[in-house]
Each structure stands twice: as structure tokens, then as C-alpha cells.
Design an enzyme around this catalytic site. Structure first.
Site, mmCIF file in Angstrom:
data_model
loop_
_atom_site.group_PDB
_atom_site.id
_atom_site.type_symbol
_atom_site.label_atom_id
_atom_site.label_comp_id
_atom_site.label_asym_id
_atom_site.label_seq_id
_atom_site.Cartn_x
_atom_site.Cartn_y
_atom_site.Cartn_z
ATOM 1 N N ASP A 288 16.276 26.258 -36.950
ATOM 2 C CA ASP A 288 15.247 25.475 -37.644
ATOM 3 C C ASP A 288 14.028 26.340 -37.990
ATOM 4 O OD1 ASP A 288 14.195 23.120 -38.749
ATOM 5 O OD2 ASP A 288 14.823 21.906 -37.043
ATOM 6 N N ASP B 160 14.255 16.924 -44.571
ATOM 7 C CA ASP B 160 15.167 16.079 -43.801
ATOM 8 C C ASP B 160 15.559 14.828 -44.577
ATOM 9 O OD1 ASP B 160 13.785 16.563 -40.452
ATOM 10 O OD2 ASP B 160 14.905 17.884 -41.771
#
Length: 695
Positions: free
Chosen positions: A198, A253
Site C-alpha cells: 500500500d 479505493d
């Protein structure tokens, strides 16, 4: 960043957390990492790199390990817990073992799903005295290696998560920045097969450097590990990461709402030239089964991701999934498009008025064609075999991958696609096409609202797209119980030749006492091929029963609208739009003034009311809701039968409510429209406060 109330999504938290982390370190007079981990070019190595890596750090770039390495020759398929659990208590060893068991028991492993991956929150908040990551003993009492061994015992592969920063995105555990080689070796020792890396708390270190360092660290372990770059598309990884990772996120996201899925599709779809075996565009994980969309919308989600050759990582807790969810996730014919060895992402052939056509070349010479309807009404969408890239042929086999049925076409590929639906065909220049029935394209013209107590007309059309005639064609239109539906023109023909159509007019009347709202008619076409095969097609035709508002003054939030579309979340009654789910807003407030009644919308938005010529005026107090913390810019418009009769001008989150009124005498419909004011629709939470019709 998606349009939302501040800090309501994980992506927003990431940005804020990164900024706060950097500010804290500076204020405390500390540096996050040694200088070699924060500056320099991609050949710098972190302090935990092994001696061999440090010795070769200054070598030429050509000596750096590069992809492809034989991994991820098709897009990875599997599971990730984040979309269903986040950091909740359900995320634990029992869940992950249960998912692995279900992969085998329900046939998902056989369908191609192989990775069972952990997301954030699997580790303790601090490293041990040796700088090693420590699993959360409450969630994973037997440790990560034991869990990986269990997953491997099922013939599956195991994945894990960390961030290219000092902390992970949920602030739950240490990130890997400055610990890449140690963490990579720890992952390899545990038996990890897949790493999601990430982008939070990265301390401003160059993205390429951060991701290349972890690539080299994974390579140094000697274990084959699929490497998923999750930096949200911020640094255009599709332009530089093909020799760094096996897949890279192209967007922020995803959320379990229609607008999120569609917006991500629109960002990812144009990036087709960058995808291929071993290097894939990643539009984020699947939301199928999480409950925020309909099954029709989830089929579109799954179809579009497969057409785009996207990784297929299930994001729902399969222990709680419905059979409908399994039916979508286990559609092997659609999965075959995603996993086609040619590795081509679909190209967008057409995009107009919410009607999309995508074409994907396949290894055996076939083409996959998807007809996607973004709008909230059925749409006829079409293309041709030639436009899709197929060679000239006398006929083509059409394989419907959701109905699992075969027909043939002379070259036209078309259909009436339900609202938010997707038709997916595998099209072949097949010499055996005459053995399949001709394809019939059946649909209904747009149906206007039907007033309770009156009669309306509707026209249906059935057209033969094939090379051979359709015989004994019969059509039927049925309404809800008690509705009167009668044909005005013939409903059948003995022979429907190629290229010809059967048009039928109908009159419909809702049952007396029908409540205003959406309903469905069912249109059925039945026919026989020249070889005697019977084919039955059924299409849902939406219709809206309406009733003019009562005499006097009525609040808009107390009336039934005909249609309502919103840029984020549903339109709300007497509340702000809030977030993605119904009812998650707050009492309406503009400029510090509360309003008990009104409509909560989000640009772009359109709410249509049937007024039946009975109303004289509409009035409201409009503005950006206070929940945006003075952000957002919008304009409000009122339309009567296609004519704009009022507008607010540009309003911002700092403006007080503005009075808007409009004369709507004689209009059958009134539309309340909110537009973005030109700076993007982030935070555009727009209220029609105190909205009233006078009739």
C-alpha cells in the site's frame, strides 16, 4: 478522492494520516528514516538490505532485477478480506481458514480462484526487539506461517499486506519503509505467495524508489511472490511499473455503491494498452455480494472487471454469501474472458449517452463483446462483428455468457440492456453458425409514466438479426396482477425473415388504487428456428405509475418521485445525502440554518416529479449542506416539461441558503437538477430545503 463527506473513506484517511504523520515527525525534531531511505535515486538501498544488495546498490540499472518473471501470466484470482471486514473482529484465523475451505467445497478453486490474502490489521502495532513484524495473537493465535501452511494444504496460495511507509493505512501496524529486506524475508519464510504493498505514511519518498526497493527485496528472497502495487494510480504506475510489479492499482479505493464502481471503470477502461501477461491494471477488489448493489449491478461489475482483464479478488465474506453471489463469482464462461491467455484488456468501441460497447480479443480468434448500460432505464445498445474486430464471415455464433445460450447473427450484435445491466457475448466466425437459432433483438420503446385511472400506450419491437428466418413468432406483454394490458396490433407472425421486424402496439391501464411508484411489465418473445429449436426470451420493461400531487401545498419529500439519480449515494428525504448508503445523512442544514423538510442530493443529480398539469409553482431554499465543512460548489435548476424555468447560479459551501421559485403551470413533469459548478463534484452535497409544490 471520491465525492464524499470529509474523512468518510479510507482513501481520505490515508491522505490525512500521511500528512499528520509527517507533521508529527517534523514537530518532534525527528526524521522518519535514515537519509539513504528518503533521498537519492532508485539504486539507494535501505539500512536493512543484506550486504550483497548494498554492494550492488551502485550497479547499472540494467543489473537490477526486472519483470516479467513468469508470475501472474493471467490476472490473479482469489480473496481479500478488506471490503467485508476492514479491521473488524471477523477478520481472524477462523475466517481465513473458512474462506480456504469454501474455495474448495464450492468449486471456486476449480474455477480459478487461488489466492487467500490478508489485508491491513494482521500484525501488532510494534515490531519486536529484533525489528521483526509480530502477528496479532488475538486474531492469529497460531501465527502466520501456520495459517499459510493451512491454505497451502488446500492447494491454494497465501497473500499478505503491508504499506510502503512507516505505518499501514489503518495505523494498525508498522509499515515496511526502511525494513523492506527484513520484511520480505519474513514473508518468504512464512510461505507468502502474494504481497499487496500500500501507499500510506510514505514520508514523501519517491514512489518509484519505494516500490522498486520492495521489488528487489522480494527478488532477493528467492521465493516467487506476486507483487501488487497499491499506490492508487497517483504516479501513473501503468507508465513505469511493468518491470516493477505484476499489477498496479489505477484508482482510489472502491466502495460498494454503483457510482463508485462505474467511476472506477471509467478511469481504468482507457488504460488497455498497458495491460498484458505479468503486468495488469488493477481497478481494485470485487464488491460482489457485499449488499450495496443489486445482483444486476454486481453482474455488470463482474463482467466489466473480466472484460478489463482485472485481478478478480473476492471481497465478500463467503461464509455469509447467497447462492446468487456464488452464481456470479463462479460464472466460468465470464471468468474465461478474464483469464484468456492472450492477456488483452478490452477496448472501448463506443461510449455515448451511458451506452458502452467493449471488445476484447481472445486467444482462439474469438471476440468478447460487452454491451453495458450505465443509465437507469433500459437502452438498446449495439455494434457489429466488423467493429468488434472479427473477420468477414457469412454468419457468426453468439454465445450469451450469462444465459449460457447460443444464437447466430448476420453480423449485428445488439440487445436491449436493462438499467445498470451488461450483456456479454463470445462472438465467433464459426462455420457451424446455421445450427444455432437466429438472434432476435426484442425491446420496448421508452414508457412514459402511466397515470393511475388512465390509459397509456407502449410499442414493442422484435427484429431478426440472423441469416435464417424465425418461425411461429409470438410476443406477449404482461403487467402486475390486476393491470389491463391489451394488444392493439398483431402479436405474432408465421415467418420473420432476416432483417425484418414485428412491431406491436399495446394499451395499458394500472389497477384502480395502484400506489404511485415503479413497476415492471414482462415482455416475452417465443419463436422457432428453421431446425425446430424453440427459443423463449423474457425482458423486464419498467413503468412508473403516477398520480398528480393533491390540491394545495405539498412538500416534495412527502411526494413519490418518478426517477431520482445522484452522483453519490441515494437521494434522501428530509436528510442530507450523507454517505453511500440510504439513511446515513444528517438533518438538513445550510449556512448554519436547520431545515426539517427537504431533499438531500449530490451533484450530478436529477429528481423527476409527475405533476400532471395540476401544479402552479415550485419553491425551495437551496444550498450546499453544512456537513461538507464549507466545501463543494453547485448550481440548482428547475425544469418543466423540458424547459428550464429557474436556476440558482453558483453556490458554495460558504453561502447561505438561496430562495429558488419557478412557475410550472401546465407541466406534466418537473425535474429538479443539481450540476457541479465546474470544479469537480467532490463534496457537492446539495440540499433542496423546504421544497414545496403548490397545486
Amino acid at each position: 478522492m471520491r465525492p464524499h463527506t470529509p474523512l468518510t473513506t479510507r482513501r481520505a484517511r490515508r491522505r490525512v494520516v500521511a500528512a499528520l504523520s509527517a507533521a508529527f515527525l517534523c514537530a518532534a525534531g525527528m526524521t522518519a528514516l535514515p537519509a539513504t531511505a528518503r533521498t537519492g535515486d532508485a539504486t539507494d538501498t535501505p539500512p536493512d538490505a543484506p550486504p550483497a544488495a548494498k554492494t550492488s546498490a551502485g550497479a547499472a540499472a540494467s543489473a537490477t532485477p526486472r519483470l516479467p518473471d513468469g508470475l501472474a501470466r493471467t490476472p490473479p484470482m482469489g480473496f481479500n478480506n478488506w471490503n467485508s471486514t476492514h479491521c473488524g473482529a471477523d477478520f481472524n484465523e477462523a475466517m481465513i481458514k473458512g474462506i480456504a475451505d469454501i474455495f474448495v467445497a464450492k468449486g471456486l478453486k476449480a474455477a480459478g480462484y487461488e489466492y487467500v490474502n490478508l489485508d491491513d490489521c494482521w500484525a501488532q502495532k510494534e515490531r519486536d526487539a529484533n525489528g521483526k513484524l509480530v502477528p496479532d495473537t488475538t486474531r492469529f493465535p497460531n501465527g502466520i506461517k501456520a495459517l499459510a501452511d493451512y491454505v497451502h494444504s488446500k492447494g491454494l496460495k497465501f497473500g499478505i499486506y503491508t504499506s510502503a511507509g512507516t505505518r499501514t493505512c489503518a495505523q494498525a501496524m508498522p509499515g515496511a519503509l526502511g525494513h523492506e529486506y527484513s520484511d520480505a524475508q519474513q514473508f518468504a519464510d512464512w510461505g507468502v505467495d502474494y504481497l499487496k504493498y500500500d501507499n500510506c505514511n510514505n514520508q514523501g519518498v519517491d514512489a518509484k524508489k519505494r516500490y522498486i526497493t520492495m521489488r528487489d527485496a522480494l527478488k532477493a528472497t528467492g521465493r516467487p511472490i506476486v507483487y501488487s502495487i497499491c499506490e492508487w494510480g497517483e504516479n501513473k504506475p501503468w507508465e513505469w511499473a511493468a518491470d516493477v510489479g505484476h499489477l498496479w492499482r489505477t484508482t482510489g479505493d472502491i466502495s460498494d455503491v454503483w457510482d463508485s464502481m462505474v467511476s472506477i471503470f471509467k478511469v481504468n477502461a482507457p488504460l488497455a494498452p498497458y495491460a498484458g501477461p505479468g503486468h495488469w491494471n488493477d481497478p481494485d477488489m470485487l464488491e460482489v455480494g457485499n449488499g450495496g448493489m443489486t445482483d444486476t449491478e454486481y453482474r455488470s461489475h463482474f463482467s466489466l472487471w473480466s472484460m478489463m482483464a482485472a485481478p478478480l479478488l473476492i471481497g465478500t465474506d463467503l461464509r455469509k454469501a447467497s447462492q446468487a453471489t456464488f452464481d456470479i463469482l463462479d460464472n466460468k464462461e465470464v471468468i474465461a474472458l478474464d483469464q484468456d491467455p492472450l492477456g488483452k484488456q478490452a477496448q472501448v468501441l463506443k461510449s455515448e449517452g451511458g451506452r458502452w460497447v467493449l471488445s476484447k480479443p481472445l486467444a482462439n480468434g474469438d471476440r468478447a463483446v460487452a454491451l453495458f448500460n450505465e443509465t437507469d432505464r433500459p437502452q438498446r445498445i449495439g455494434t457489429t462483428a466488423k467493429e468488434a474486430g472479427l473477420p468477414q464471415a457469412s454468419g457468426y455464433r453468439l454465445r450469451d455468457l450469462w444465459k449460457h445460450e447460443d444464437t447466430h447473427t448476420a453480423g449485428e450484435i445488439a440487445g436491449t440492456v436493462p438499467a445498470h445491466g451488461t450483456l456479454v457475448y463470445r462472438v465467433s466466425a464459426d462455420r457451424q453458425w446455421p445450427q444455432y437459432p437466429p438472434a432476435l433483438d426484442s425491446g420496448a420503446d421508452g414508457v412514459d409514466p402511466v397515470e393511475v385511472g388512465s390509459e397509456a400506450r407502449i410499442a414493442t419491437l422484435t427484429r431478426n438479426l440472423g441469416r435464417t428466418p424465425a418461425r411461429d413468432v409470438e410476443v406477449e406483454l404482461k403487467g402486475p396482477q390486476g393491470w389491463r394490458v391489451e394488444p392493439v396490433t398483431p402479436t405474432g407472425t408465421h415467418v420473420l425473415p432476416p432483417g425484418k421486424e414485428l412491431a406491436t402496439a399495446w394499451k395499458i391501464s394500472p389497477l384502480a388504487g395502484t400506489k404511485p411508484g415503479p413497476y415492471e411489465l414482462t415482455f416475452t418473445t417465443d419463436y422457432r428456428s428453421p431446425r425446430g429449436q424453440r427459443v423463449t426470451q423474457t425482458l423486464a420493461v419498467p413503468v412508473h405509475a403516477v398520480q398528480a400531487p393533491p390540491a394545495g401545498t405539498s412538500y416534495a419529500s412527502d411526494l413519490t418521485w418518478v426517477t431520482a439519480t445522484n452522483g453519490y449515494g441515494p437521494v434522501e428525504r428530509d436528510r442530507s445525502v450523507g454517505g453511500p448508503q440510504a439513511g446515513d445523512g444528517t438533518p438538513i442544514s445550510i449556512g448554519g440554518v436547520p431545515f426539517a423538510k427537504g431533499l438531500g442530493a449530490h451533484a450530478p443529480s436529477e429528481i423527476t416529479y409527475y405533476t400532471g398539469g395540476q401544479c402552479a409553482s415550485f419553491a425551495a431554499q437551496v444550498g450546499v449542506d453544512d456537513e461538507t465543512a464549507d466545501q463543494g460548489t453547485v448550481t440548482f435548476e428547475v425544469w418543466a416539461d423540458g424547459q428550464r424555468v429557474a436556476e440558482s447560479g453558483k453556490l458554495t459551501g460558504k453561502d447561505p441558503a438561496k430562495a429558488v421559485s419557478a412557475a410550472v403551470s401546465g407541466a406534466n413533469t418537473v425535474r429538479l437538477v443539481v450540476q457541479d459548478a465546474g470544479d469537480g463534484f467532490f463534496y457537492d452535497h446539495a440540499d433542496w430545503a423546504d421544497a414545496k409544490f403548490t397545486c
